[in-house]
Design a protein around this motif. Structure first.
Motif, PDB file in Angstrom:
ATOM      1  N   ARG A 230      87.338  79.010  20.883  1.00 32.56           N
ATOM      2  CA  ARG A 230      87.794  81.378  20.601  1.00 32.56           C
ATOM      3  C   ARG A 230      88.515  80.973  19.068  1.00 32.56           C
ATOM      4  O   ARG A 230      88.110  82.345  18.322  1.00 32.56           O
ATOM      5  CB  ARG A 230      88.869  81.328  21.906  1.00 32.56           C
ATOM      6  N   ALA A 231      89.765  79.715  18.722  1.00 34.61           N
ATOM      7  CA  ALA A 231      90.487  79.832  17.742  1.00 34.61           C
ATOM      8  C   ALA A 231      89.430  80.054  16.172  1.00 34.61           C
ATOM      9  O   ALA A 231      89.255  80.141  15.697  1.00 34.61           O
ATOM     10  CB  ALA A 231      91.240  78.582  17.305  1.00 34.61           C
ATOM     11  N   GLU A 232      88.242  79.155  16.718  1.00 32.36           N
ATOM     12  CA  GLU A 232      87.319  79.043  15.649  1.00 32.36           C
ATOM     13  C   GLU A 232      86.523  80.639  14.945  1.00 32.36           C
ATOM     14  O   GLU A 232      86.545  80.837  14.570  1.00 32.36           O
ATOM     15  CB  GLU A 232      85.856  78.400  15.327  1.00 32.36           C
ATOM     16  N   GLN A 233      86.125  80.911  16.616  1.00 30.18           N
ATOM     17  CA  GLN A 233      86.114  82.630  15.987  1.00 30.18           C
ATOM     18  C   GLN A 233      86.560  83.469  15.656  1.00 30.18           C
ATOM     19  O   GLN A 233      86.064  84.245  14.112  1.00 30.18           O
ATOM     20  CB  GLN A 233      85.227  83.202  17.617  1.00 30.18           C
ATOM     21  N   VAL A 234      87.921  83.570  15.841  1.00 36.55           N
ATOM     22  CA  VAL A 234      88.567  84.490  15.505  1.00 36.55           C
ATOM     23  C   VAL A 234      88.635  83.707  13.550  1.00 36.55           C
ATOM     24  O   VAL A 234      89.298  84.289  12.963  1.00 36.55           O
ATOM     25  CB  VAL A 234      89.767  84.163  16.143  1.00 36.55           C
ATOM     26  N   LEU A 235      89.226  82.586  13.421  1.00 36.49           N
ATOM     27  CA  LEU A 235      89.083  82.664  12.238  1.00 36.49           C
ATOM     28  C   LEU A 235      87.962  82.888  11.297  1.00 36.49           C
ATOM     29  O   LEU A 235      88.215  83.091   9.844  1.00 36.49           O
ATOM     30  CB  LEU A 235      88.944  80.612  12.114  1.00 36.49           C
ATOM     31  N   GLU A 236      87.060  82.741  11.979  1.00 33.55           N
ATOM     32  CA  GLU A 236      86.243  83.055  11.069  1.00 33.55           C
ATOM     33  C   GLU A 236      86.496  84.449  10.612  1.00 33.55           C
ATOM     34  O   GLU A 236      85.280  84.996   9.342  1.00 33.55           O
ATOM     35  CB  GLU A 236      84.337  82.749  11.577  1.00 33.55           C
ATOM     36  N   LEU A 237      86.214  85.343  11.980  1.00 29.79           N
ATOM     37  CA  LEU A 237      85.801  86.796  11.733  1.00 29.79           C
ATOM     38  C   LEU A 237      86.902  87.254  10.311  1.00 29.79           C
ATOM     39  O   LEU A 237      87.369  89.071  10.269  1.00 29.79           O
ATOM     40  CB  LEU A 237      86.543  87.192  12.669  1.00 29.79           C
ATOM     41  N   ILE A 238      88.121  86.935  10.712  1.00 33.46           N
ATOM     42  CA  ILE A 238      89.296  86.907   9.295  1.00 33.46           C
ATOM     43  C   ILE A 238      89.233  86.586   8.171  1.00 33.46           C
ATOM     44  O   ILE A 238      90.166  86.775   7.458  1.00 33.46           O
ATOM     45  CB  ILE A 238      91.176  86.828   9.572  1.00 33.46           C
ATOM     46  N   GLY A 239      88.199  85.729   7.485  1.00 29.55           N
ATOM     47  CA  GLY A 239      87.378  85.331   6.700  1.00 29.55           C
ATOM     48  C   GLY A 239      88.495  84.052   6.534  1.00 29.55           C
ATOM     49  O   GLY A 239      88.557  84.102   5.239  1.00 29.55           O
ATOM     50  N   LEU A 240      88.960  83.255   6.785  1.00 30.01           N
ATOM     51  CA  LEU A 240      90.365  82.151   6.543  1.00 30.01           C
ATOM     52  C   LEU A 240      90.120  80.944   7.316  1.00 30.01           C
ATOM     53  O   LEU A 240      90.726  79.637   7.344  1.00 30.01           O
ATOM     54  CB  LEU A 240      91.579  82.325   7.410  1.00 30.01           C
ATOM     55  N   GLN A 241      88.500  80.355   7.180  1.00 30.94           N
ATOM     56  CA  GLN A 241      87.589  79.524   7.324  1.00 30.94           C
ATOM     57  C   GLN A 241      88.182  78.751   6.270  1.00 30.94           C
ATOM     58  O   GLN A 241      89.068  77.257   6.891  1.00 30.94           O
ATOM     59  CB  GLN A 241      86.465  79.540   7.111  1.00 30.94           C
ATOM     60  N   HIS A 242      88.296  79.001   5.220  1.00 26.50           N
ATOM     61  CA  HIS A 242      88.455  77.566   3.938  1.00 26.50           C
ATOM     62  C   HIS A 242      90.862  77.370   3.566  1.00 26.50           C
ATOM     63  O   HIS A 242      91.281  76.362   3.436  1.00 26.50           O
ATOM     64  CB  HIS A 242      88.834  77.848   2.810  1.00 26.50           C
ATOM     65  N   ARG A 243      90.889  77.510   4.543  1.00 30.20           N
ATOM     66  CA  ARG A 243      93.189  77.837   4.840  1.00 30.20           C
ATOM     67  C   ARG A 243      92.693  77.413   6.461  1.00 30.20           C
ATOM     68  O   ARG A 243      93.804  76.939   7.097  1.00 30.20           O
ATOM     69  CB  ARG A 243      93.535  79.520   4.765  1.00 30.20           C
ATOM     70  N   SER A 244      91.873  77.245   7.479  1.00 30.96           N
ATOM     71  CA  SER A 244      91.833  76.318   8.413  1.00 30.96           C
ATOM     72  C   SER A 244      93.158  75.501   9.014  1.00 30.96           C
ATOM     73  O   SER A 244      94.062  75.286   9.222  1.00 30.96           O
ATOM     74  CB  SER A 244      90.809  76.015   8.898  1.00 30.96           C
ATOM     75  N   ALA A 245      93.277  74.440   7.679  1.00 35.18           N
ATOM     76  CA  ALA A 245      93.829  73.055   7.261  1.00 35.18           C
ATOM     77  C   ALA A 245      95.318  73.449   6.661  1.00 35.18           C
ATOM     78  O   ALA A 245      95.997  72.735   6.869  1.00 35.18           O
ATOM     79  CB  ALA A 245      93.500  72.264   7.148  1.00 35.18           C
ATOM     80  N   THR A 246      95.541  74.444   6.472  1.00 33.49           N
ATOM     81  CA  THR A 246      96.809  75.007   5.167  1.00 33.49           C
ATOM     82  C   THR A 246      97.820  75.183   6.250  1.00 33.49           C
ATOM     83  O   THR A 246      97.555  76.255   7.030  1.00 33.49           O
ATOM     84  CB  THR A 246      95.985  76.477   4.755  1.00 33.49           C
ATOM     85  N   GLN A 247      99.046  74.918   5.705  1.00 37.61           N
ATOM     86  CA  GLN A 247     100.154  74.945   7.211  1.00 37.61           C
ATOM     87  C   GLN A 247     100.223  76.235   6.444  1.00 37.61           C
ATOM     88  O   GLN A 247     100.396  77.468   5.094  1.00 37.61           O
ATOM     89  CB  GLN A 247     101.274  74.770   5.935  1.00 37.61           C
ATOM     90  N   SER A 248     100.961  77.448   7.071  1.00 37.41           N
ATOM     91  CA  SER A 248     100.653  78.765   7.289  1.00 37.41           C
ATOM     92  C   SER A 248     101.910  79.164   6.102  1.00 37.41           C
ATOM     93  O   SER A 248     101.034  80.686   5.605  1.00 37.41           O
ATOM     94  CB  SER A 248     100.968  79.356   8.965  1.00 37.41           C
ATOM     95  N   GLY A 249     102.872  78.455   6.451  1.00 40.35           N
ATOM     96  CA  GLY A 249     103.563  79.553   5.224  1.00 40.35           C
ATOM     97  C   GLY A 249     103.899  79.110   3.833  1.00 40.35           C
ATOM     98  O   GLY A 249     104.170  79.631   2.888  1.00 40.35           O
ATOM     99  N   LEU A 250     102.081  78.640   2.905  1.00 37.90           N
ATOM    100  CA  LEU A 250     101.677  78.463   1.884  1.00 37.90           C
ATOM    101  C   LEU A 250     100.650  79.737   1.824  1.00 37.90           C
ATOM    102  O   LEU A 250     100.353  79.487   0.763  1.00 37.90           O
ATOM    103  CB  LEU A 250     101.171  76.836   2.318  1.00 37.90           C
ATOM    104  N   LEU A 251     100.512  79.900   3.165  1.00 38.73           N
ATOM    105  CA  LEU A 251      99.070  81.328   2.330  1.00 38.73           C
ATOM    106  C   LEU A 251      99.814  82.651   1.941  1.00 38.73           C
ATOM    107  O   LEU A 251     101.057  82.587   0.899  1.00 38.73           O
ATOM    108  CB  LEU A 251      99.173  82.336   3.502  1.00 38.73           C
ATOM    109  N   THR A 252      99.054  83.310   0.845  1.00 36.76           N
ATOM    110  CA  THR A 252      98.909  84.103   0.328  1.00 36.76           C
ATOM    111  C   THR A 252      99.851  85.321   1.323  1.00 36.76           C
ATOM    112  O   THR A 252      99.306  85.280   2.432  1.00 36.76           O
ATOM    113  CB  THR A 252      98.809  85.327  -0.265  1.00 36.76           C
ATOM    114  N   TYR A 253     100.503  86.422   0.652  1.00 36.27           N
ATOM    115  CA  TYR A 253     100.827  87.316   1.858  1.00 36.27           C
ATOM    116  C   TYR A 253     100.247  88.033   1.680  1.00 36.27           C
ATOM    117  O   TYR A 253      99.985  88.369   3.693  1.00 36.27           O
ATOM    118  CB  TYR A 253     101.595  88.516   0.964  1.00 36.27           C
ATOM    119  N   ALA A 254      99.157  88.509   1.820  1.00 28.22           N
ATOM    120  CA  ALA A 254      97.671  89.331   2.076  1.00 28.22           C
ATOM    121  C   ALA A 254      97.448  88.128   3.856  1.00 28.22           C
ATOM    122  O   ALA A 254      96.497  88.841   4.772  1.00 28.22           O
ATOM    123  CB  ALA A 254      96.644  89.415   1.374  1.00 28.22           C
ATOM    124  N   GLU A 255      97.634  86.690   2.474  1.00 31.98           N
ATOM    125  CA  GLU A 255      96.016  85.981   4.228  1.00 31.98           C
ATOM    126  C   GLU A 255      97.280  85.763   4.929  1.00 31.98           C
ATOM    127  O   GLU A 255      97.090  85.398   6.340  1.00 31.98           O
ATOM    128  CB  GLU A 255      96.503  84.671   3.915  1.00 31.98           C
TER     129      GLU A 255
END
Ligand SMILES: Nc1ncnc2c1ncn2[C@@H]1O[C@H](COP(=O)(O)OP(=O)(O)O)[C@@H](O)[C@H]1O
Ligand SMILES: [Mg+2]
Length: 275
Positions: free
Chosen positions: A138-163
């Motif tokens: 389910r988490a993989e499906q949602v990841l794809e839906l929100i278009g963040l597959q390439h950020r899957s292993a990134t610490q969330s604190g390091l994402l851009t604000y919009a991400e």
């Protein structure tokens, strides 16, 4: 609104129904008799000046606060005063005005947490592996839906604000709720970021009911089937974008602002701040 959803309202099966809802903090009445009926499948925007009570209304719907009086129904069932996690299990999920993610966890871990939480995950040796597998899928499906597959292993604190805001939307929908409440999902975004967020919100709410607090009028007019205007704890108007734009009381409530200027066609980024 389509024919099926008007029929469901007539049958008393609106996704959400607030009747005579009031909320006081101490002696101050903040929500002063709100009636609101939101049919299943509708995308509904709640707008109004700062301090009008929009976030408080969300808190009353999601169970953070109990109404002082009046009723809140979810799919016909009275949920007023139930705790947030119970309301969540009944199919309602909300995001917060302030970004609400675990910064030290990766994007994928945040989504998996949200899924496990929605499954009512508790440690149990026998159920653990199957639940974890379901949650991962389910988490993989949602990841794809929100278009963040390439950020899957990134610490969330390091994402851009919009991400981070996109991840937050992913967390909100991860549990499969069919009524979604988003509080200012495009706040602080650039024009192109909020255009992207509108597409994302549209995509993740297909077949669901959406209630959204939003200041950006091009987002509101671009997404909402209907709009309600909350001023000083009262809904002063509910209607289609065209009806709201033409409503005299709404124009009066937004001194110095002409809603016509913010029709979606002009693409202007307009913020309704009044008083
Ligand atoms: N927990 C609380 N205790 C006391 N007052 C509150 C509380 N939450 C909100 N308020 C007050 O209620 C009013 C409406 O707040 P809010 O719902 O956040 O407005 P909006 O989201 O429309 O900007 C504000 O005057 C705010 O100070
Ligand atoms: Mg607010």
């Amino acid at each position: 609104m389509n024919a099926a959803s008007s029929a469901s309202v007539r049958g008393g099966r609106a996704a959400l129904e607030l009747s005579g809802v009031r909320k006081s903090f101490g002696k101050t009445e903040i929500i002063r008799g709100v009636d609101l009926t939101i049919p299943r499948g509708e995308r509904h925007a709640l707008i109004g000046p700062n301090g009008a009570g929009k976030s408080t209304t969300f808190n009353l719907i999601s169970g953070r606060f109990a109404p002082t009086s009046g009723t809140v129904r979810l799919n016909g069932e009275d949920i007023g005063g139930l705790p947030p996690f119970v309301i969540n299990r009944k199919g309602l999920s909300r995001s917060f005005q302030i970004t609400n993610i675990f910064h030290r966890l990766t994007v994928f871990e945040n989504l998996r947490c949200a899924v496990l939480w929605s499954l009512g995950y508790k440690y149990s040796f026998w159920h653990r592996l199957a639940e974890l597998r379901d949650a991962r899928e389910r988490a993989e499906q949602v990841l794809e839906l929100i278009g963040l597959q390439h950020r899957s292993a990134t610490q969330s604190g390091l994402l851009t604000y919009a991400e981070q805001r996109a991840l937050e939307i992913g967390i909100t929908i991860a549990g499969g709720a069919d009524v979604i409440l988003l509080d200012e999902p495009t706040a602080g975004m650039s024009r192109s970021e909020s255009d992207h967020a509108v597409e994302l919100i549209r995509k993740v709410t297909v077949g669901k009911t959406l209630v959204m607090v939003e200041h950006d009028m091009s987002v509101v007019f671009g997404l909402a089937d209907r709009i309600s205007v909350l001023v000083y704890g009262e809904v002063i108007a509910t209607g289609t974008p065209e009806e709201i734009r033409a409503d005299r009381r709404v124009k009066e409530a937004y001194l110095g602002t002409t809603l016509d200027e913010h029709a979606p066609a002009d693409g202007a980024s307009a913020t309704m701040e009044a008083r």
